[in-house]
Motif scaffolding. Structure first.
Motif, PDB file in Angstrom:
ATOM      1  N   HIS A  86      -8.994  -3.862 -10.703  1.00 31.31           N
ATOM      2  CA  HIS A  86      -9.815  -4.881 -10.032  1.00 31.31           C
ATOM      3  C   HIS A  86      -9.132  -5.528  -8.837  1.00 31.31           C
ATOM      4  O   HIS A  86      -9.575  -6.569  -8.346  1.00 31.31           O
ATOM      5  CB  HIS A  86     -10.275  -5.929 -11.056  1.00 31.31           C
ATOM      6  N   ILE A  87      -8.066  -4.901  -8.397  1.00 33.39           N
ATOM      7  CA  ILE A  87      -7.412  -5.358  -7.179  1.00 33.39           C
ATOM      8  C   ILE A  87      -7.167  -4.110  -6.348  1.00 33.39           C
ATOM      9  O   ILE A  87      -6.870  -3.052  -6.883  1.00 33.39           O
ATOM     10  CB  ILE A  87      -6.095  -6.106  -7.511  1.00 33.39           C
ATOM     11  N   ARG A  88      -7.376  -4.226  -5.055  1.00 33.93           N
ATOM     12  CA  ARG A  88      -7.075  -3.088  -4.180  1.00 33.93           C
ATOM     13  C   ARG A  88      -6.043  -3.522  -3.149  1.00 33.93           C
ATOM     14  O   ARG A  88      -6.304  -4.433  -2.356  1.00 33.93           O
ATOM     15  CB  ARG A  88      -8.344  -2.585  -3.483  1.00 33.93           C
ATOM     16  N   ILE A  89      -4.881  -2.905  -3.211  1.00 37.29           N
ATOM     17  CA  ILE A  89      -3.852  -3.204  -2.223  1.00 37.29           C
ATOM     18  C   ILE A  89      -4.204  -2.412  -0.959  1.00 37.29           C
ATOM     19  O   ILE A  89      -4.110  -1.186  -0.933  1.00 37.29           O
ATOM     20  CB  ILE A  89      -2.447  -2.797  -2.720  1.00 37.29           C
ATOM     21  N   CYS A  90      -4.614  -3.136   0.090  1.00 39.37           N
ATOM     22  CA  CYS A  90      -5.158  -2.494   1.297  1.00 39.37           C
ATOM     23  C   CYS A  90      -4.149  -2.420   2.441  1.00 39.37           C
ATOM     24  O   CYS A  90      -4.475  -1.857   3.487  1.00 39.37           O
ATOM     25  CB  CYS A  90      -6.354  -3.267   1.814  1.00 39.37           C
ATOM     26  N   GLY A  91      -2.985  -3.037   2.265  1.00 34.72           N
ATOM     27  CA  GLY A  91      -2.037  -2.985   3.368  1.00 34.72           C
ATOM     28  C   GLY A  91      -1.025  -4.099   3.306  1.00 34.72           C
ATOM     29  O   GLY A  91      -0.734  -4.625   2.226  1.00 34.72           O
ATOM     30  N   ILE A  92      -0.559  -4.465   4.486  1.00 33.44           N
ATOM     31  CA  ILE A  92       0.577  -5.377   4.592  1.00 33.44           C
ATOM     32  C   ILE A  92       0.297  -6.488   5.595  1.00 33.44           C
ATOM     33  O   ILE A  92      -0.377  -6.269   6.607  1.00 33.44           O
ATOM     34  CB  ILE A  92       1.829  -4.537   4.975  1.00 33.44           C
ATOM     35  N   MET A  93       0.805  -7.675   5.291  1.00 30.09           N
ATOM     36  CA  MET A  93       0.737  -8.794   6.236  1.00 30.09           C
ATOM     37  C   MET A  93       2.159  -9.246   6.554  1.00 30.09           C
ATOM     38  O   MET A  93       3.015  -9.243   5.677  1.00 30.09           O
ATOM     39  CB  MET A  93      -0.049  -9.955   5.628  1.00 30.09           C
TER      40      MET A  93
ATOM     41  N   ALA B  57       7.669  -4.136  10.587  1.00 31.28           N
ATOM     42  CA  ALA B  57       6.497  -4.229   9.712  1.00 31.28           C
ATOM     43  C   ALA B  57       5.694  -2.926   9.761  1.00 31.28           C
ATOM     44  O   ALA B  57       5.241  -2.422   8.729  1.00 31.28           O
ATOM     45  CB  ALA B  57       5.615  -5.412  10.124  1.00 31.28           C
ATOM     46  N   GLN B  58       5.551  -2.389  10.958  1.00 31.77           N
ATOM     47  CA  GLN B  58       4.783  -1.146  11.120  1.00 31.77           C
ATOM     48  C   GLN B  58       5.466   0.018  10.396  1.00 31.77           C
ATOM     49  O   GLN B  58       4.798   0.811   9.726  1.00 31.77           O
ATOM     50  CB  GLN B  58       4.637  -0.819  12.608  1.00 31.77           C
ATOM     51  N   SER B  59       6.783   0.101  10.502  1.00 34.12           N
ATOM     52  CA  SER B  59       7.434   1.233   9.847  1.00 34.12           C
ATOM     53  C   SER B  59       7.421   1.080   8.324  1.00 34.12           C
ATOM     54  O   SER B  59       7.244   2.058   7.605  1.00 34.12           O
ATOM     55  CB  SER B  59       8.831   1.522  10.412  1.00 34.12           C
ATOM     56  N   LEU B  60       7.541  -0.152   7.839  1.00 31.22           N
ATOM     57  CA  LEU B  60       7.410  -0.354   6.386  1.00 31.22           C
ATOM     58  C   LEU B  60       5.998   0.002   5.916  1.00 31.22           C
ATOM     59  O   LEU B  60       5.817   0.635   4.879  1.00 31.22           O
ATOM     60  CB  LEU B  60       7.713  -1.808   6.024  1.00 31.22           C
TER      61      LEU B  60
END
Ligand SMILES: *Cc1c(COP(=O)(O)O)cnc(C)c1O
Length: 218
Positions: free
Chosen positions: A144-151, A170-173
């Motif tokens: 019920h959770i979707r990890i969609c990316g990074i902030m 951040a982009q490379s991680l």
């Protein structure tokens, strides 16, 4: 054109496919309404209490994002309507969001907040903590959770090279995690970087969402 509408238009012109999230924290309902009238439908707040108050006073078709620290005891109040939580930084929080979302029969889109700035902050995961959290997530059943990316947030500085370096980190991680933990899944696609003072730099580093407040309202 009214000032806020003009600001939104000017920013949108530069964004291409990147999504504009207008940060409405500390703004009046009138100011937010002006942004809404200009066609803006995605807004973000950094505090749950303010988010709930604003949501109650504004149109229902607004997509609300939370961009500030979230305590587990506040999760329940936002899960029924929240469009995205950008500030996820612990397994305990993930488990709580998942549990509350299950009760509402929802899947809540979330971003993992990482820490790339030089300045001290209490929030966000460093690289080691991020990998550690992703390893733990693998062992969980989280439907019920979707990890969609990074902030991420850059250091507050005039040094454009430093900001660029931090966004590049951040982009490379983001790319590394997408490959190693999400099997290049297209649902893992959001890189939320860039605010009023640095969104143009963020665009050069793969930003898919910019969180802009003062450049819209000032
Ligand atoms: C306040 C805030 C922003 C927007 O800041 P501006 O400089 O007003 O654009 C973006 N992200 C987070 C996490 C914030 O707290």
């Amino acid at each position: 054109m009214p000032r806020i509408a003009e600001n939104i238009f000017t920013i949108q012109q530069k964004l291409g496919n990147c999504k504009l999230i207008v940060v409405s924290k500390y703004r009046s309902i009138d100011e937010i309404t002006e942004a809404y009238a200009a066609g803006q439908r995605t807004f973000a707040e950094n505090r749950v209490q303010a988010l709930l108050e604003r949501k109650a006073q504004l149109p229902n078709d607004i997509e609300w994002h939370l961009i500030g620290h979230l305590q587990t005891n506040k999760v329940k109040s936002i899960v029924p309507f929240i469009s995205m939580i950008h500030s996820v930084d612990s397994l305990k929080l993930i488990q709580t969001i998942n549990r509350e979302a299950e009760k509402c029969d929802k899947i809540v889109p979330c971003l993992l907040q990482i820490y790339v700035a030089k300045e001290e902050t209490k929030f966000g995961l460093d690289e080691g903590e991020l990998i550690d959290l992703l390893e733990k997530i693998k062992l969980e059943q989280l439907d019920h959770i979707r990890i969609c990316g990074i902030m991420a947030m850059a250091t507050f500085t005039d040094d454009k090279n430093q900001i660029a370096e931090e966004f590049s980190k951040a982009q490379s991680l983001f790319n590394q995690v997408k490959q190693e933990y999400f099997n290049l899944d297209t649902l893992f696609r959001e890189l939320s970087i860039g605010m009023s003072s640095d969104y143009e730099i963020a665009l050069d580093h793969g930003s898919t969402m910019v969180r802009v407040g003062s450049a819209v309202f000032n």
